[in-house]
Design an enzyme around this catalytic site. Sequence first.
Site, PDB file in Angstrom:
ATOM      1  N   ASP A 168       0.824  -1.209   0.000  1.00 35.64           N
ATOM      2  CA  ASP A 168       0.000   0.000   0.000  1.00 35.64           C
ATOM      3  C   ASP A 168       0.857   1.258   0.000  1.00 35.64           C
ATOM      4  O   ASP A 168       0.598   2.210  -0.737  1.00 35.64           O
ATOM      5  CB  ASP A 168      -0.910   0.011   1.237  1.00 35.64           C
ATOM      6  CG  ASP A 168      -2.290  -0.561   0.951  1.00 35.64           C
ATOM      7  OD1 ASP A 168      -2.982  -0.006   0.095  1.00 35.64           O
ATOM      8  OD2 ASP A 168      -2.669  -1.547   1.598  1.00 35.64           O
ATOM      9  N   GLN A 169       1.875   1.269   0.842  1.00 37.14           N
ATOM     10  CA  GLN A 169       2.670   2.481   0.985  1.00 37.14           C
ATOM     11  C   GLN A 169       3.532   2.744  -0.247  1.00 37.14           C
ATOM     12  O   GLN A 169       3.714   3.886  -0.648  1.00 37.14           O
ATOM     13  CB  GLN A 169       3.499   2.408   2.264  1.00 37.14           C
ATOM     14  CG  GLN A 169       2.608   2.379   3.497  1.00 37.14           C
ATOM     15  CD  GLN A 169       3.334   2.568   4.805  1.00 37.14           C
ATOM     16  OE1 GLN A 169       2.835   2.172   5.836  1.00 37.14           O
ATOM     17  NE2 GLN A 169       4.500   3.173   4.780  1.00 37.14           N
TER      18      GLN A 169
END
Length: 400
Positions: free
Chosen positions: A169-170
């Site tokens: 996600d990051q």
Amino acid sequence: MDLLAGIRVVSFNHFLAGPLGAQILADLGADVIALEPPEGAFHRNWAVANHFVGGQSVNFLSTGRNKRSLAVDLKSPGGREVVARLLQGADVVMENFRPGTMEKLGLGYETLRETNPRLIYAAAYGYGSSGPYKDRPGQDLLLQALSGLAARTGRADGPPTPVGAVVVDQHAAMIYAMAILAALFARERTGKGRLVEVNLFQAALDLQTEALTAWVNGARAASPRGPGGIASWFSGGPYGIYATKDGHLALSMSPPGVIGQALEVPELAAMSEGDAFARREDIARLVTERLPQRSTAEWLPGLEKHKVWHAPMQDYEDLQSDPQLQHLGAFITTDGATGHPVTLISHPARYDGEVPRVRLVPQPLGAQSRDILAELGFSPEEMEGMKRDGAVNWPEGPQA
């Protein structure tokens, strides 16, 4: 920080990758307006370790700074009118719903570009906007499993291991912001907007560029994970983390012979650089046997003397007192929107030596709704009427 001053971003994002990508643009000075339903976005109520800070979600605190909050019901006539006016002056629209959601709301790219041809429309998906996986739930752990990341993490004698942070996600958030910045730069030269699409699946592959490129071009190893404590399947010895008498040490990419000198292990000192991969299990065994004989602090002088790439193991409780992170200003503690102190992770880059400041701490739901509606030309009476109808919302009392 005013690098993106004058750029208006309308963010329909929720959960992590989308809001974090929008926060990067907000840190750089863009006017990011975060749209949420009147009851609040899902990530505003996501606890993270079952923990809230001053009543605020940790997930929201990690992705919500420097944005203005507009609470609006996209399915109501009044809400649609608000959004229509807002999008007329938008430079960027960001969304990370499942494919087709924005089209059902009449807010898809093809519709919006007709009235705003300079618009950058950026969408982040789990797997892309088309294809056999497009309707699957896109979540970090699932992508770590599907992409081979978990299969390639951990010890050879253990199971596949997920990374201990939501790295997919990051990383996707960084790609998301990067792609939008590239599209904005191109628009300055051409005057044309465009569609930007990113997805978590390819972000997970991008995290593994070196290892995956080796694999698809024929590199192989006996195990998908490193043997004997080696940190990765493609690395030579002793690349990994090893126990000392009182803790752990990471030993990185240094020749086995040099490490042998630093650790005073004759058999290891006699090895050549060519042995690093061919004899990596022997190297790992020798290091594993030797390091527990002394404390971490006792090993450091010798490792430094021989210029061995190394690091003592730190955990989260060590980071705020780390002198380099203190020097970099990696943590920012300030009063949160509810009056409770919050500590945030700072923007990870500097511009002319400066770190973007926190202009707005993560805001209460709808905190700027009235300001934004006024900017769009709605009268106070119209605003109050829309609130009574449930089309928009803002907080009452001190948080207002």
